[in-house]
Design a protein around this motif. Sequence first.
Motif, PDB file in Angstrom:
ATOM      1  N   ASP A 125       0.830  -1.211   0.000  1.00  0.00           N
ATOM      2  CA  ASP A 125       0.000   0.000   0.000  1.00  0.00           C
ATOM      3  C   ASP A 125       0.864   1.260   0.000  1.00  0.00           C
ATOM      4  O   ASP A 125       0.601   2.219  -0.731  1.00  0.00           O
ATOM      5  N   GLY A 126       1.946   1.250   0.777  1.00  0.00           N
ATOM      6  CA  GLY A 126       2.806   2.431   0.851  1.00  0.00           C
ATOM      7  C   GLY A 126       3.524   2.680  -0.459  1.00  0.00           C
ATOM      8  O   GLY A 126       3.605   3.819  -0.941  1.00  0.00           O
ATOM      9  N   SER A 127       4.022   1.622  -1.056  1.00  0.00           N
ATOM     10  CA  SER A 127       4.748   1.743  -2.313  1.00  0.00           C
ATOM     11  C   SER A 127       3.825   2.230  -3.424  1.00  0.00           C
ATOM     12  O   SER A 127       4.164   3.137  -4.187  1.00  0.00           O
ATOM     13  N   GLY A 170       4.889  -1.740   6.418  1.00  0.00           N
ATOM     14  CA  GLY A 170       5.097  -2.967   7.182  1.00  0.00           C
ATOM     15  C   GLY A 170       6.545  -3.157   7.614  1.00  0.00           C
ATOM     16  O   GLY A 170       6.832  -3.545   8.751  1.00  0.00           O
TER      17      GLY A 170
END
Length: 557
Positions: A442-444, A473
């Motif tokens: 999700d962050g990437s 994570g």
Amino acid sequence: MKTDTKPRVYDVLAQAFAQEGVRTCFALLGDANMNWAARLAEQGCRMIYVRHEHCALASAMAYARKQGDVGVATVTCGPGVTQLITALPAAVRAHLPVVVFAGEAPLKSGWYNQEIDQAPLVTATGAAYHRLHMPERMPVAVRDAFLQARRERRPVVIGIPFDLQARPWEGPASLPKPSRELLPRPSPIPPHPDDVANAAKLIADAERVVVLAGLGAVEAGAGAACKALAAKTGALLSTTLPARGLFHDDPYCLGISGSFTPEVGLEYLKEADLVIGVGCSLAYHAGGGGQLWPKAKMLHVDIDPLAVSQGQEVARQHLRADARLGVEALTAAVPARDRKWRTDAMAARIRDSKPDSHVFEIEPGLLDPREVVAVLEKHLPREWEMVNSSGHCSWFFAQMPSRAQDKFLTIREFGAIGNGISFAMGVAAARPERQVVLFDGDGSLMMHVQELETIKRHRLNILIVVMNDGAYGSELHKLRSEGMPEDGSVFGYCDFAAIARGFGLPGKTFKSLAELPKLVSEFAGSGGAAIWDFHVSPSVVSPTIRRAHPQNRKSQA
Ligand SMILES: Cc1ncc(C[n+]2csc(CCOP(=O)(O)OP(=O)(O)O)c2C)c(N)n1
Ligand SMILES: [Mg+2]
């Protein structure tokens, strides 16, 4: 429409690129590259107009890896170039041939807002910078940039002031010979018989051999030769992360060697007494800094064999050769063994074991990322092109043993997150007839989520599978293991399905896997682009983090 017929410098520059065989270019326009780009498009080049310069270069990198040829991107001067600074070192370290057409500030101006000394920025990354300030020589200089990118397998950035680009062309009427016609075509290097004899003796004296292949083995077409050597010597097989899948159909393949090694692989690698590294750079990660095979000697078969790599003494035994020829010669020279390390029971264990069997408590309404990957591995069509991105979740996504190397792209050099969407665009551009599936965190994904617009507009066939743990994570698990506050690593579950719809793409949130097989087969029927957002538990910690942070929470002991 222009009325004057005299070509401009940018016309000839576009022709020089077209002559180099450039059929796809990833672009973001500005004053210093737009006329050139428009002319290149007129030459029949497919232009993929992205929304961030980083993504132009990162897409070109994946395109280069996939095509085995030069990838091309273009950016404007100044801020266009400064946006490249994360992708360039990754391209350098991944040995990817890329040419970037960058503008430079106009020479005629005493002051220009976007002026910056571009060369040191670019060369600091390890890429080459060619300043082109003499119009008559520019076509030759472009050719030379392609020569260098191809020969050194390195990104080359060409900087041309845009006032020079706009000048009438006063140079020669014809273009120089393209780089392809000039490059030497060396035959694969055969090994020296003395080296083969020494290496064969080493193998004969060993009991537990692992053949570890890297991208050099892939490029030399040495897969079958490695399998034959392993079969004759009773050895096991493994690959580096980028070469994963080279032995996907061999029952004695342990999977990836390095941070992503599955449970059974770790156990067998520990027992090895000889590792034969074939066409790999013996990078620190591939052997866990030597800890993965503490008892093993290392024989390095490579056109440029190494003793020391990334600060570590890696190999005492060397066989200089093309990967395929070297391994074939070894196979011919070693006697077949009666007593083999490998057994049927071992093959069954490799086949039936989970990559990671640790038990975690999963919160209600969330998924175990390992189960998500197991279901995807089972149901995603074999011919789909896969791209693994970065972050903690990439450990889980890498565990897809049935997937062939040529259908699974991983570029991890420089360790930046946020590249997945660009790499998937590069693969989709290189393989327009295929469905691409991107595995991302999700962050990437959020880091360059604007490229959903590019995907939609260019109709790129990319299914994005997000392992959404509502967090960074990697950081979360490390902070937890240190007993530190989790601030800055936990964000909550962002609604990617809604974000997708905002860009005009279908999106779906998964909180159960029950419907997944049916949805995969429906999607395979239609193809196209979509986001599938899997809400996974942030309690599942990858084995790599558990190993590196043994003081982790009690539940991960
Ligand atoms: C450009 C960049 N910024 C920061 C980092 C540090 N970093 C490594 S992994 C990671 C978290 C990625 O989060 P996500 O994509 O959600 O994957 P997850 O780890 O949660 O599975 C971060 C911030 C990095 N590697 N690269
Ligand atoms: Mg995450």
